[in-house]
Design an enzyme around this catalytic site. Structure first.
Site, PDB file in Angstrom:
ATOM      1  N   ASP A 159       0.857  -1.184   0.000  1.00 25.92           N
ATOM      2  CA  ASP A 159       0.000   0.000   0.000  1.00 25.92           C
ATOM      3  C   ASP A 159       0.896   1.238   0.000  1.00 25.92           C
ATOM      4  OD1 ASP A 159      -1.935   1.943   0.374  1.00 25.92           O
ATOM      5  OD2 ASP A 159      -2.148   1.559   2.522  1.00 25.92           O
ATOM      6  N   THR A 212       3.023   9.401   2.232  1.00 27.18           N
ATOM      7  CA  THR A 212       3.995   9.528   3.318  1.00 27.18           C
ATOM      8  C   THR A 212       4.733   8.222   3.585  1.00 27.18           C
ATOM      9  OG1 THR A 212       2.609  11.218   4.365  1.00 27.18           O
ATOM     10  CG2 THR A 212       4.301  10.180   5.733  1.00 27.18           C
ATOM     11  N   ALA A 223      -6.519   4.982  -5.760  1.00 24.51           N
ATOM     12  CA  ALA A 223      -6.533   3.535  -5.613  1.00 24.51           C
ATOM     13  C   ALA A 223      -6.774   3.110  -4.170  1.00 24.51           C
ATOM     14  CB  ALA A 223      -5.215   2.948  -6.120  1.00 24.51           C
ATOM     15  N   ASP A 224      -6.154   3.819  -3.215  1.00 24.43           N
ATOM     16  CA  ASP A 224      -6.308   3.436  -1.816  1.00 24.43           C
ATOM     17  C   ASP A 224      -7.756   3.572  -1.366  1.00 24.43           C
ATOM     18  OD1 ASP A 224      -6.132   6.196  -2.157  1.00 24.43           O
ATOM     19  OD2 ASP A 224      -5.069   6.539  -0.277  1.00 24.43           O
TER      20      ASP A 224
END
EC number: 2.7.1.33
Length: 262
Positions: free
Chosen positions: A6, A10, A109-110
């Site tokens: 993922d 950050t 996407a996340d």
């Protein structure tokens, strides 16, 4: 074994998945310049510390909001894990959700992977709050359709902006106030802590209330991201905390791709 990755703005989280459960997970700062070999050396050491077999990884799937990181992660999969990684949202890994918004292609996407996992786990309308670099609120209806959402600055970004714009304000750590629920600060640091922390809680609660009113039906509130647990101590709005929501969504997508390919 599946290696889920993922990639956030950050941090990058790598996790070994057994079904929909993360057996172990590791976090590294996002740096698009990091090479496949650097990733491999770092991962090999972590595998060894956990007593795991590096060669046990047979598949890799990636969710990324950092396009520049894609190439080196592709090389990592091809060079060290024997195959090109799957990328969430790209053929053959469709999300399987409908996006009823003006610009479906702009959905991160996340966020899409979070919705896949939440809709798989729970029924009904849902509001998914992801505490990352930005804090996102995503609304999916009972049919699993993405209806839209909100993007707000993450709490760390808010603090960074405050400190950088005010020369005399110190940098403080974001932490739970514990038993001290007073919102009248007695010194500069406590006033900043109250403003940043309780101000953020007020924002979350206020936006959730507005979202629920607009949805017009009961909605489940699902929180994910590293700071979700911190805020859970000071508000009762969350129905579920799932820090591995994105990883579970990646595992679901990888399994669906396996089934489709058979």
């Amino acid at each position: 074994m599946l290696l889920a990755c993922d990639v956030g703005n950050t941090n990058i989280v790598f996790a070994l998945m057994e079904g929909a459960q993360a057996r172990t997970r590791w976090r590294i700062a996002t740096d698009a310049r990091r090479t496949a070999d650097e990733y491999a050396v770092w991962l090999m050491q972590l595998f060894a510390l956990e007593g795991l077999d590096f060669t046990a990884v047979t598949k890799m799937i990636v969710s990324t909001v950092v396009p520049r990181a894609r190439h080196n992660l592709t090389v990592l999969g091809e060079k060290y894990f024997g195959g090109t990684p799957l990328f969430a949202g790209e053929e053959p890994v469709g999300y399987g959700i409908r996006a009823d918004v003006d610009e479906p292609g702009s959905l991160g996407a996340d966020r899409a992977v979070n919705m896949v996992a939440a809709h798989d786990a729970w029924q009904g309308d849902q509001i998914i709050i992801d505490f990352g670099t930005a804090t996102t609120f995503d609304v999916i209806d009972f049919a699993g359709t993405y209806k839209g959402g909100i993007i707000a600055p993450g709490i760390n970004l808010s603090l960074d902006a405050l400190v950088s714009a005010a020369a005399k304000l110190p940098r403080i750590a974001i932490e739970s106030p514990g038993d001290d629920r007073s919102v009248i600060g007695r010194n500069t640091e406590s006033q900043m802590q109250i403003g940043v922390f309780w101000g953020y809680v007020a924002m979350i609660e206020g936006l959730v209330a507005r979202l629920k009113a607009e949805i017009g039906r009961p909605a489940r509130i699902v929180a994910t991201g590293g700071l979700a647990v911190l805020f859970d101590e000071c508000t009762e709005i969350f129905d579920h905390i799932d820090v591995d929501l994105t990883l579970r969504g990646l595992s679901i997508l990888a399994e669906r791709t396996d089934i489709t390919a058979r």
